[in-house]
Design an enzyme around this catalytic site. Structure first.
Site, PDB file in Angstrom:
ATOM      1  N   ARG A 236     -34.658 -20.822 -21.468  1.00  0.00           N
ATOM      2  CA  ARG A 236     -35.961 -20.988 -22.328  1.00  0.00           C
ATOM      3  C   ARG A 236     -37.248 -20.837 -21.534  1.00  0.00           C
ATOM      4  O   ARG A 236     -37.172 -21.152 -20.116  1.00  0.00           O
ATOM      5  CB  ARG A 236     -35.664 -22.480 -22.699  1.00  0.00           C
ATOM      6  CG  ARG A 236     -34.687 -22.465 -23.840  1.00  0.00           C
ATOM      7  CD  ARG A 236     -34.977 -21.816 -25.145  1.00  0.00           C
ATOM      8  NE  ARG A 236     -33.953 -22.009 -26.379  1.00  0.00           N
ATOM      9  CZ  ARG A 236     -33.150 -21.320 -26.480  1.00  0.00           C
ATOM     10  NH1 ARG A 236     -33.013 -20.302 -25.575  1.00  0.00           N
ATOM     11  NH2 ARG A 236     -31.994 -21.597 -27.371  1.00  0.00           N
ATOM     12  N   GLU A 265     -43.818 -17.800 -26.445  1.00  0.00           N
ATOM     13  CA  GLU A 265     -42.853 -16.890 -27.114  1.00  0.00           C
ATOM     14  C   GLU A 265     -43.134 -17.087 -28.601  1.00  0.00           C
ATOM     15  O   GLU A 265     -43.249 -17.956 -29.139  1.00  0.00           O
ATOM     16  CB  GLU A 265     -41.309 -17.345 -26.734  1.00  0.00           C
ATOM     17  CG  GLU A 265     -40.638 -16.227 -27.370  1.00  0.00           C
ATOM     18  CD  GLU A 265     -39.052 -16.528 -26.850  1.00  0.00           C
ATOM     19  OE1 GLU A 265     -38.282 -16.524 -27.554  1.00  0.00           O
ATOM     20  OE2 GLU A 265     -38.853 -16.867 -25.656  1.00  0.00           O
ATOM     21  N   HIS A 284     -36.055 -11.727 -26.010  1.00  0.00           N
ATOM     22  CA  HIS A 284     -35.232 -12.741 -26.369  1.00  0.00           C
ATOM     23  C   HIS A 284     -33.896 -11.887 -26.973  1.00  0.00           C
ATOM     24  O   HIS A 284     -33.194 -12.213 -28.123  1.00  0.00           O
ATOM     25  CB  HIS A 284     -35.673 -13.845 -27.150  1.00  0.00           C
ATOM     26  CG  HIS A 284     -34.917 -15.072 -27.103  1.00  0.00           C
ATOM     27  ND1 HIS A 284     -35.658 -16.111 -27.063  1.00  0.00           N
ATOM     28  CD2 HIS A 284     -33.698 -15.519 -26.880  1.00  0.00           C
ATOM     29  CE1 HIS A 284     -34.862 -17.212 -26.915  1.00  0.00           C
ATOM     30  NE2 HIS A 284     -33.713 -16.846 -26.778  1.00  0.00           N
TER      31      HIS A 284
END
Length: 323
Positions: A236, A265, A284
């Protein structure tokens, strides 16, 4: 409808994959079960109250009001922060997640990113884009020390794939007394983290984001890393202090980084990280796999059997007190 469905698949898709294909995979995996796909909000309202098992990204609380038959909600995500856990608990529903199904893809991408930096492939690609035949120096991955932060399903898959590369491995986990697949296992204590970082050419982040790990890789940790170190973030974005990372990349504090996740993000298109040649970015996508539904259907099928015979559930996030 002639009979009540055993499993209802909700309409909201995930990762660009159709829920129709998920429903079909479940039918193949569970030929004795009745699997229905709710394609519209109206169908969800009609089908969920009849279902024994519901699976999807999340479930609206209103759908639970008449879902007296519901025993299991199988979330198609690994994270369940978006799921109405309190409402499901009130209705005595077991909640499971998709944890682990992305681990092989994330592990492969993490290994790939380390090899890119080891062989300096990104410099070769850059010179190719310029039509430039000019040699450059590379490194060897062999004899490197790799620290894997987090030894859950992703971390374990990464370590397994490192076995053939003749590298030293250090694992960071919450309870190092459990041991692990790495050559050495240390804790998340600050001194242990710095000890591992000080000896690492590569650090792979594969841990959850929580109060303990938020900004784990901060200015202080980056200063401990050797200047030839590379950070791979497969976890993360918030585990790294982004401002501190930008500074370390700009001023040769570390050799480079490969980010599949960022903070913020999505990464704004004017962010400094985009312009740094020693920063590799993927949006991602590390966990994307054509086997997504197959692996998730395996978990759901195992848990259908668990409902029948009382065995333990896989990937349990919440289970009502048996009392």
């Amino acid at each position: 409808m002639m009979s009540k469905p055993d499993i209802v698949v909700l309409r909201e898709g995930t990762e660009g994959l159709s829920m129709e294909s998920y429903a079909e995979t479940l039918r193949e995996r569970l030929p004795e079960a009745t699997v229905e796909l709710a394609r519209t909000p109206k169908e969800e309202r009609e089908l969920v109250p009849q279902a024994r098992i519901v699976t999807g990204v999340t479930i609206e609380e209103e759908l639970l009001e008449d879902a007296d038959r519901l025993e299991l909600f199988a979330c198609t995500f690994a994270g369940t922060d978006h799921v109405p856990m309190d409402a499901l608990a009130e209705h005595g529903v077991v909640v499971t997640n998709a944890g682990g199904i992305h681990a092989p893809g994330i592990a492969e991408q993490s290994i790939a990113n380390m090899l890119v930096f080891a062989r300096n492939l990104h410099e070769g690609w850059r010179r190719k884009s310029n039509g430039e035949w000019r040699h450059f120096q590379s490194h060897e991955f062999t004899d490197s020390t790799v620290t894997v932060v987090g030894l859950g399903s992703i971390g374990q898959e990464i370590v397994q794939r490192l076995e053939g590369f003749d590298v030293e491995t250090i694992g960071i986990r919450y309870t190092p007394s459990k041991g692990g697949p790495t050559d050495e296992v240390l804790s998340f204590e600050e001194d242990d983290v710095h000890e591992a970082f000080s000896r690492s050419e590569y650090v792979v982040l594969a841990c959850p984001l929580n109060d303990l790990t938020r900004n784990l890789v901060d200015e202080d940790a980056l200063a401990t890393l050797p200047p030839e170190a590379v950070i791979v973030n497969a976890a993360r974005g918030g585990i790294i202090d982004t401002d501190a990372l930008v500074s370390a990349l700009q001023f040769n504090g570390i050799r480079g980084t490969a980010l599949d996740v960022t903070d913020p993000e999505p990464l704004p298109n004017d962010h400094e990280l985009w312009d740094l040649e020693n920063c590799l970015i993927t949006p991602h996508t590390g966990g994307h796999t054509p086997k997504h539904w197959d692996r998730l259907a395996d978990i759901v099928a195992t848990n259908v059997d668990a409902l029948e015979d009382g065995r333990g559930f896989e990937n349990v996030v919440f289970r009502p007190d048996s009392s």
